[in-house]
Design a protein around this motif. Structure first.
Motif, mmCIF file in Angstrom:
data_model
loop_
_atom_site.group_PDB
_atom_site.id
_atom_site.type_symbol
_atom_site.label_atom_id
_atom_site.label_comp_id
_atom_site.label_asym_id
_atom_site.label_seq_id
_atom_site.Cartn_x
_atom_site.Cartn_y
_atom_site.Cartn_z
ATOM 1 N N MET A 45 11.393 37.181 57.009
ATOM 2 C CA MET A 45 10.985 36.076 57.876
ATOM 3 C C MET A 45 10.446 36.606 59.198
ATOM 4 S SD MET A 45 13.517 32.983 56.959
ATOM 5 C CE MET A 45 12.604 32.003 58.046
ATOM 6 N N VAL A 46 9.477 35.888 59.716
ATOM 7 C CA VAL A 46 8.874 36.251 60.993
ATOM 8 C C VAL A 46 8.741 34.992 61.849
ATOM 9 C CG1 VAL A 46 7.529 38.224 60.134
ATOM 10 C CG2 VAL A 46 6.559 35.928 60.032
ATOM 11 N N SER A 47 8.477 35.211 63.125
ATOM 12 C CA SER A 47 8.188 34.054 63.967
ATOM 13 C C SER A 47 6.939 34.350 64.791
ATOM 14 C CB SER A 47 9.361 33.752 64.909
ATOM 15 O OG SER A 47 9.388 34.709 65.939
ATOM 16 N N ILE A 48 6.191 33.281 65.071
ATOM 17 C CA ILE A 48 5.116 33.384 66.065
ATOM 18 C C ILE A 48 5.313 32.196 67.001
ATOM 19 C CG2 ILE A 48 3.445 34.633 64.648
ATOM 20 C CD1 ILE A 48 2.025 31.960 64.093
ATOM 21 N N SER A 49 5.095 32.414 68.298
ATOM 22 C CA SER A 49 5.250 31.324 69.257
ATOM 23 C C SER A 49 3.892 30.965 69.833
ATOM 24 C CB SER A 49 6.210 31.731 70.370
ATOM 25 O OG SER A 49 7.517 31.832 69.847
ATOM 26 N N ILE A 50 3.567 29.684 69.769
ATOM 27 C CA ILE A 50 2.226 29.236 70.148
ATOM 28 C C ILE A 50 2.319 28.031 71.081
ATOM 29 C CG2 ILE A 50 -0.001 28.434 69.237
ATOM 30 C CD1 ILE A 50 0.530 29.819 66.675
ATOM 31 N N GLU A 123 8.473 27.368 57.968
ATOM 32 C CA GLU A 123 9.678 26.654 57.507
ATOM 33 C C GLU A 123 10.182 25.682 58.558
ATOM 34 O OE1 GLU A 123 12.703 29.064 55.732
ATOM 35 O OE2 GLU A 123 11.456 29.068 53.908
ATOM 36 N N GLU A 124 9.975 26.028 59.838
ATOM 37 C CA GLU A 124 10.526 25.196 60.903
ATOM 38 C C GLU A 124 9.740 25.445 62.187
ATOM 39 O OE1 GLU A 124 14.746 26.005 61.408
ATOM 40 O OE2 GLU A 124 14.672 25.130 63.404
ATOM 41 N N ILE A 125 9.516 24.382 62.930
ATOM 42 C CA ILE A 125 8.859 24.556 64.234
ATOM 43 C C ILE A 125 9.878 24.202 65.307
ATOM 44 C CG2 ILE A 125 6.956 23.881 65.741
ATOM 45 C CD1 ILE A 125 5.376 23.103 63.212
ATOM 46 N N LYS A 126 10.229 25.188 66.098
ATOM 47 C CA LYS A 126 11.245 24.961 67.130
ATOM 48 C C LYS A 126 10.568 24.837 68.496
ATOM 49 C CE LYS A 126 15.784 26.545 68.547
ATOM 50 N NZ LYS A 126 16.197 25.171 68.798
ATOM 51 N N GLU A 127 10.743 23.661 69.108
ATOM 52 C CA GLU A 127 10.152 23.439 70.436
ATOM 53 C C GLU A 127 11.016 24.138 71.471
ATOM 54 O OE1 GLU A 127 8.634 19.732 71.534
ATOM 55 O OE2 GLU A 127 8.310 19.021 69.483
ATOM 56 N N LEU A 128 10.414 25.036 72.230
ATOM 57 C CA LEU A 128 11.214 25.810 73.175
ATOM 58 C C LEU A 128 10.865 25.527 74.630
ATOM 59 C CD1 LEU A 128 11.075 29.277 71.352
ATOM 60 C CD2 LEU A 128 13.002 27.702 71.420
ATOM 61 N N GLY A 129 9.653 25.035 74.867
ATOM 62 C CA GLY A 129 9.184 24.848 76.249
ATOM 63 C C GLY A 129 7.692 25.069 76.271
ATOM 64 N N SER A 130 7.256 26.119 76.978
ATOM 65 C CA SER A 130 5.819 26.399 77.026
ATOM 66 C C SER A 130 5.279 26.671 75.622
ATOM 67 C CB SER A 130 5.559 27.625 77.919
ATOM 68 O OG SER A 130 6.164 28.775 77.366
ATOM 69 N N HIS A 131 6.061 27.333 74.798
ATOM 70 C CA HIS A 131 5.651 27.711 73.444
ATOM 71 C C HIS A 131 6.581 27.087 72.400
ATOM 72 C CE1 HIS A 131 3.622 30.725 75.861
ATOM 73 N NE2 HIS A 131 2.970 31.179 74.809
ATOM 74 N N ASP A 132 6.001 26.801 71.237
ATOM 75 C CA ASP A 132 6.817 26.388 70.087
ATOM 76 C C ASP A 132 6.882 27.551 69.112
ATOM 77 O OD1 ASP A 132 7.006 23.949 71.268
ATOM 78 O OD2 ASP A 132 5.879 22.840 69.743
ATOM 79 N N MET A 133 8.043 27.735 68.544
ATOM 80 C CA MET A 133 8.243 28.871 67.649
ATOM 81 C C MET A 133 8.093 28.440 66.195
ATOM 82 S SD MET A 133 11.672 31.111 67.512
ATOM 83 C CE MET A 133 11.617 32.867 67.429
ATOM 84 N N PHE A 134 7.159 29.074 65.495
ATOM 85 C CA PHE A 134 6.947 28.786 64.075
ATOM 86 C C PHE A 134 7.779 29.784 63.274
ATOM 87 C CE2 PHE A 134 3.266 25.812 64.006
ATOM 88 C CZ PHE A 134 3.007 25.770 65.371
ATOM 89 N N ILE A 135 8.931 29.319 62.835
ATOM 90 C CA ILE A 135 9.818 30.174 62.048
ATOM 91 C C ILE A 135 9.291 30.138 60.610
ATOM 92 C CG2 ILE A 135 12.197 30.416 61.209
ATOM 93 C CD1 ILE A 135 13.059 29.104 63.894
ATOM 94 N N SER A 136 8.950 31.303 60.083
ATOM 95 C CA SER A 136 8.151 31.328 58.858
ATOM 96 C C SER A 136 8.644 32.362 57.857
ATOM 97 C CB SER A 136 6.698 31.650 59.204
ATOM 98 O OG SER A 136 6.258 30.782 60.241
ATOM 99 N N ARG A 137 8.424 32.049 56.579
ATOM 100 C CA ARG A 137 8.801 32.964 55.496
ATOM 101 C C ARG A 137 7.587 33.778 55.069
ATOM 102 N NH1 ARG A 137 9.072 31.573 50.471
ATOM 103 N NH2 ARG A 137 8.948 29.379 51.092
ATOM 104 N N VAL A 138 7.816 35.052 54.848
ATOM 105 C CA VAL A 138 6.741 35.917 54.352
ATOM 106 C C VAL A 138 6.648 35.710 52.847
ATOM 107 C CG1 VAL A 138 6.002 38.315 54.048
ATOM 108 C CG2 VAL A 138 7.096 37.597 56.189
ATOM 109 N N THR A 139 5.446 35.377 52.363
ATOM 110 C CA THR A 139 5.299 35.096 50.926
ATOM 111 C C THR A 139 4.529 36.195 50.196
ATOM 112 O OG1 THR A 139 3.395 33.707 51.470
ATOM 113 C CG2 THR A 139 5.508 32.582 51.165
ATOM 114 N N ALA A 140 3.850 37.057 50.924
ATOM 115 C CA ALA A 140 3.169 38.212 50.314
ATOM 116 C C ALA A 140 2.692 39.145 51.422
ATOM 117 C CB ALA A 140 1.976 37.769 49.479
#
Ligand SMILES: Cc1cc2nc3c(=O)[nH]c(=O)nc-3n(C[C@H](O)[C@H](O)[C@H](O)COP(=O)(O)O)c2cc1C
Length: 186
Positions: A45-50, A123-140
């Motif tokens: 799993m990885v996360s990116i914050s946007i 899998e989940e978008i977590k609202e954190l403030g300036s950025h939202d974190m896209f908690i994501s599963r690696v599929t390949a």
């Protein structure tokens, strides 16, 4: 030694800098992201914050998928450009002369010029403030065959990987050791 005390801020460096490619309907885009990380080994799993105002934010939220493309010295200029121009105004693949490659498990284009493409499903978008974190599963994961040695080992650290530190880009430098070397006999 004397140190200044600062108010809370982002000082966790160096970081990976990655090009995140996405697709929503007919539109393909690339956003440069430094707020990215590995968050679990198994499942991978990885996360990116946007930030919500990024053009890519809604694209990734709606499609629920994206590809993380690792950045090398040859890609760093394109990565910087994709991080200061918006897909609202530009076709970033065309402007940066990047080649789209079909991904295996997600409907988002991979960047062919990147040696490693990591396909991800949100899998989940977590609202954190300036950025939202896209908690994501690696599929390949795709890895460039040209960087396999004669034994089939992937020589990732020979690809010219780039890191981002305190506003500047660097290529990986001198090797200092390897995992566990501190407790191994010479
Ligand atoms: C080195 C670098 C790192 C960046 N990291 C992030 C990030 O982690 N999250 C984010 O929302 N924007 C980040 N940005 C800014 C976006 O890449 C930038 O706003 C981009 O133009 C958004 O593109 P879009 O509007 O096509 O989505 C970064 C930019 C650069 C140059």
């Amino acid at each position: 030694m004397s140190k200044q005390l600062w108010k809370p801020g982002n000082m966790l460096y160096p970081l990976p800098v990655v090009m995140v490619s996405c697709r929503c309907g007919e539109k393909d885009n690339i956003i440069t992201v430094a707020w990215a990380g590995t968050i679990c080994t198994n499942p991978a799993m990885v996360s990116i914050s946007i930030k919500k105002e990024r053009f890519s934010y809604d694209m990734i939220k709606e499609s629920g998928e994206f590809v993380i493309n690792l950045v090398t010295d040859r890609l760093v200029r394109a990565a910087d450009w994709c991080g200061v121009r918006s897909g609202k105004d530009y076709d970033k693949f065309r402007e940066m002369n990047l080649t789209k490659e079909k991904a295996e498990t997600v409907d988002a284009p991979m960047i062919a010029e990147s040696p490693v493409n990591i396909e991800c499903v949100v899998e989940e978008i977590k609202e954190l403030g300036s950025h939202d974190m896209f908690i994501s599963r690696v599929t390949a994961v795709r890895a460039e065959e040209g960087y396999m040695d004669s034994k089939g080992k992937f020589m990732l650290n020979n690809t010219g990987l780039v890191t981002y530190s305190h506003g500047e880009y660097f290529m990986l430098g001198k090797k200092l050791g390897k995992f566990g070397y501190s407790v191994k006999r010479q």
